[in-house]
Scaffold this motif. Structure first.
Motif, PDB file in Angstrom:
ATOM      1  N   ASP A   1      36.409  39.166  45.820  1.00  0.00           N
ATOM      2  CA  ASP A   1      36.989  40.014  46.645  1.00  0.00           C
ATOM      3  C   ASP A   1      36.461  40.123  48.227  1.00  0.00           C
ATOM      4  O   ASP A   1      35.635  40.937  48.367  1.00  0.00           O
ATOM      5  CB  ASP A   1      36.848  41.564  46.032  1.00  0.00           C
ATOM      6  N   THR A   2      37.042  38.982  49.021  1.00  0.00           N
ATOM      7  CA  THR A   2      36.411  38.815  50.065  1.00  0.00           C
ATOM      8  C   THR A   2      37.394  38.899  51.196  1.00  0.00           C
ATOM      9  O   THR A   2      36.996  38.653  52.389  1.00  0.00           O
ATOM     10  CB  THR A   2      35.911  37.359  50.185  1.00  0.00           C
ATOM     11  N   ASN A   3      38.710  39.106  50.918  1.00  0.00           N
ATOM     12  CA  ASN A   3      39.742  39.011  52.057  1.00  0.00           C
ATOM     13  C   ASN A   3      39.557  40.004  53.368  1.00  0.00           C
ATOM     14  O   ASN A   3      39.389  39.894  54.428  1.00  0.00           O
ATOM     15  CB  ASN A   3      41.038  39.274  51.409  1.00  0.00           C
ATOM     16  N   HIS A   4      38.975  41.214  52.889  1.00  0.00           N
ATOM     17  CA  HIS A   4      38.831  42.028  53.981  1.00  0.00           C
ATOM     18  C   HIS A   4      37.400  41.931  54.436  1.00  0.00           C
ATOM     19  O   HIS A   4      37.291  42.371  55.845  1.00  0.00           O
ATOM     20  CB  HIS A   4      38.772  43.860  53.353  1.00  0.00           C
ATOM     21  N   LEU A   5      36.368  41.090  54.058  1.00  0.00           N
ATOM     22  CA  LEU A   5      35.157  40.946  54.810  1.00  0.00           C
ATOM     23  C   LEU A   5      35.607  39.886  55.863  1.00  0.00           C
ATOM     24  O   LEU A   5      35.158  39.910  56.635  1.00  0.00           O
ATOM     25  CB  LEU A   5      34.484  40.442  53.693  1.00  0.00           C
ATOM     26  N   HIS A   6      36.644  39.062  55.559  1.00  0.00           N
ATOM     27  CA  HIS A   6      36.988  38.034  56.213  1.00  0.00           C
ATOM     28  C   HIS A   6      37.645  38.471  57.570  1.00  0.00           C
ATOM     29  O   HIS A   6      37.453  38.114  58.520  1.00  0.00           O
ATOM     30  CB  HIS A   6      37.815  37.016  55.617  1.00  0.00           C
ATOM     31  N   VAL A   7      38.399  39.781  57.155  1.00  0.00           N
ATOM     32  CA  VAL A   7      39.233  40.347  58.209  1.00  0.00           C
ATOM     33  C   VAL A   7      38.305  40.973  59.140  1.00  0.00           C
ATOM     34  O   VAL A   7      38.344  40.827  60.463  1.00  0.00           O
ATOM     35  CB  VAL A   7      40.174  41.301  57.824  1.00  0.00           C
ATOM     36  N   VAL A   8      37.411  41.839  58.817  1.00  0.00           N
ATOM     37  CA  VAL A   8      36.508  42.355  59.679  1.00  0.00           C
ATOM     38  C   VAL A   8      35.417  41.271  60.391  1.00  0.00           C
ATOM     39  O   VAL A   8      35.174  41.410  61.505  1.00  0.00           O
ATOM     40  CB  VAL A   8      35.552  43.152  58.878  1.00  0.00           C
ATOM     41  N   THR A   9      34.974  40.394  59.610  1.00  0.00           N
ATOM     42  CA  THR A   9      34.026  39.234  60.360  1.00  0.00           C
ATOM     43  C   THR A   9      34.907  38.431  61.477  1.00  0.00           C
ATOM     44  O   THR A   9      34.405  38.216  62.402  1.00  0.00           O
ATOM     45  CB  THR A   9      33.351  38.394  59.407  1.00  0.00           C
ATOM     46  N   TRP A  10      36.174  38.173  61.195  1.00  0.00           N
ATOM     47  CA  TRP A  10      36.895  37.445  62.460  1.00  0.00           C
ATOM     48  C   TRP A  10      37.397  38.349  63.202  1.00  0.00           C
ATOM     49  O   TRP A  10      37.522  38.097  64.459  1.00  0.00           O
ATOM     50  CB  TRP A  10      38.395  36.900  61.484  1.00  0.00           C
ATOM     51  N   TRP A  11      37.726  39.761  63.081  1.00  0.00           N
ATOM     52  CA  TRP A  11      37.963  40.788  64.202  1.00  0.00           C
ATOM     53  C   TRP A  11      36.838  40.883  65.146  1.00  0.00           C
ATOM     54  O   TRP A  11      37.095  40.779  66.077  1.00  0.00           O
ATOM     55  CB  TRP A  11      38.289  41.973  63.361  1.00  0.00           C
ATOM     56  N   GLU A  12      35.679  40.836  64.492  1.00  0.00           N
ATOM     57  CA  GLU A  12      34.446  41.152  65.249  1.00  0.00           C
ATOM     58  C   GLU A  12      34.171  39.741  66.179  1.00  0.00           C
ATOM     59  O   GLU A  12      33.709  39.764  67.215  1.00  0.00           O
ATOM     60  CB  GLU A  12      33.229  41.331  64.352  1.00  0.00           C
ATOM     61  N   ALA A  13      34.553  38.519  65.539  1.00  0.00           N
ATOM     62  CA  ALA A  13      34.293  37.188  66.272  1.00  0.00           C
ATOM     63  C   ALA A  13      35.502  37.076  67.553  1.00  0.00           C
ATOM     64  O   ALA A  13      34.924  36.778  68.497  1.00  0.00           O
ATOM     65  CB  ALA A  13      34.400  36.104  65.370  1.00  0.00           C
ATOM     66  N   PHE A  14      36.451  37.725  67.073  1.00  0.00           N
ATOM     67  CA  PHE A  14      37.602  37.659  68.341  1.00  0.00           C
ATOM     68  C   PHE A  14      36.957  38.826  69.239  1.00  0.00           C
ATOM     69  O   PHE A  14      37.126  38.545  70.511  1.00  0.00           O
ATOM     70  CB  PHE A  14      38.738  38.306  67.812  1.00  0.00           C
ATOM     71  N   ARG A  15      36.392  39.958  69.000  1.00  0.00           N
ATOM     72  CA  ARG A  15      36.160  40.957  69.856  1.00  0.00           C
ATOM     73  C   ARG A  15      34.943  40.522  70.772  1.00  0.00           C
ATOM     74  O   ARG A  15      35.024  40.600  72.163  1.00  0.00           O
ATOM     75  CB  ARG A  15      35.689  42.165  68.939  1.00  0.00           C
ATOM     76  N   GLN A  16      34.078  39.932  70.187  1.00  0.00           N
ATOM     77  CA  GLN A  16      32.775  39.300  71.047  1.00  0.00           C
ATOM     78  C   GLN A  16      33.296  38.283  71.881  1.00  0.00           C
ATOM     79  O   GLN A  16      32.711  38.141  73.089  1.00  0.00           O
ATOM     80  CB  GLN A  16      31.782  38.833  70.079  1.00  0.00           C
ATOM     81  N   ALA A  17      34.530  37.769  71.756  1.00  0.00           N
ATOM     82  CA  ALA A  17      35.010  36.582  72.835  1.00  0.00           C
ATOM     83  C   ALA A  17      35.982  37.225  73.695  1.00  0.00           C
ATOM     84  O   ALA A  17      36.580  36.440  74.418  1.00  0.00           O
ATOM     85  CB  ALA A  17      35.643  35.371  71.933  1.00  0.00           C
ATOM     86  N   GLY A  18      36.252  38.547  73.451  1.00  0.00           N
ATOM     87  CA  GLY A  18      37.106  39.031  74.483  1.00  0.00           C
ATOM     88  C   GLY A  18      38.378  39.546  74.275  1.00  0.00           C
ATOM     89  O   GLY A  18      39.402  39.611  74.904  1.00  0.00           O
ATOM     90  N   HIS A  19      38.868  39.164  72.782  1.00  0.00           N
ATOM     91  CA  HIS A  19      40.213  39.001  72.311  1.00  0.00           C
ATOM     92  C   HIS A  19      40.381  40.323  71.471  1.00  0.00           C
ATOM     93  O   HIS A  19      39.662  40.609  70.553  1.00  0.00           O
ATOM     94  CB  HIS A  19      40.469  37.895  71.465  1.00  0.00           C
TER      95      HIS A  19
END
Length: 218
Positions: free
Chosen positions: A15-33
């Motif tokens: 059950d990892t899809n939503h963990l991936h969503v949040v961590t990708w979202w944060e990675a994008f946010r940190q890069a200004g996206h």
């Protein structure tokens, strides 16, 4: 002749899809996206470079890809010691193995991430082989991950079933010529999975285990 059951892992068995969503979202946010989480969710199941392209577009600055991927990996790695397998996921793999099927994992995970997923499943004795991101040139929806899994299992496509949770899984399985079973526990709509090639749809691993005798895996 041997038969194979090929499984995606993230969102299908663990059950990892939503963990991936949040961590990708944060990675994008940190890069200004600033991207909506639903857009990230629709891309889960793709390899890192394809996911970034799907979310940001082909005209993005590709020089950022490695940094984005590394940021996601670092953020997601914080959860490695507590990734939750879906209920009865391990039991499903052990049942199929006990019934004589060769169980192969086909996943975009590799290295420490793949090890963490296998620890969560706790069913190594039932797994014949694993086709990871390190083993293929193209990830899903290209058929190569499923085709490589079939090579590892030593069975032709007509003797295998592929189980996944995303449209990318279904498209990869269809292109590889295998029958496809979809699970809803990854958060993708039934209609989208059926349109992408799912021949049968179940709620989660527990439901597939319960209905195994009437499924394409029977």
């Amino acid at each position: 002749m041997e038969r194979a059951a090929v499984f995606d892992v993230d969102g299908t068995l663990v059950d990892t899809n939503h963990l991936h969503v949040v961590t990708w979202w944060e990675a994008f946010r940190q890069a200004g996206h600033h991207v909506p989480m639903h857009a990230v969710h629709r891309a889960i199941g793709l390899g890192s470079t394809d996911l970034i392209a799907h979310v940001l577009g082909e005209d993005r600055d590709g020089d950022q890809d490695s940094a984005l991927s590394a940021a996601h990996k670092a953020l997601y790695g914080q959860y490695f010691d507590r990734l939750p397998a879906f209920a009865h996921a391990g039991a499903l793999l052990r049942r199929l193995h006990g019934d004589g099927r060769r169980v192969v994992l086909a996943t975009s995970a590799s290295g420490a991430e793949l090890s963490a997923l296998r620890r969560a499943l706790d069913a190594d004795e039932a797994i014949t082989a694993t086709a990871s991101a390190d083993d293929v040139e193209e990830g899903k929806p290209a058929p190569e991950p499923v085709e490589h899994a079939l090579e590892l299992a030593g069975v032709p496509a007509e003797r295998a079933v592929f189980v996944g949770d995303t449209v990318w899984d279904m498209r990869a399985g269809r292109r590889a010529g295998v029958r496809c079973v979809a699970l809803l526990c990854g958060g993708i709509a039934r209609a989208d999975l059926e349109e992408a090639g799912a021949q049968a749809v179940y709620a989660d691993p527990a439901a597939l285990l319960t209905g195994l005798e009437d499924s394409p895996l029977a």
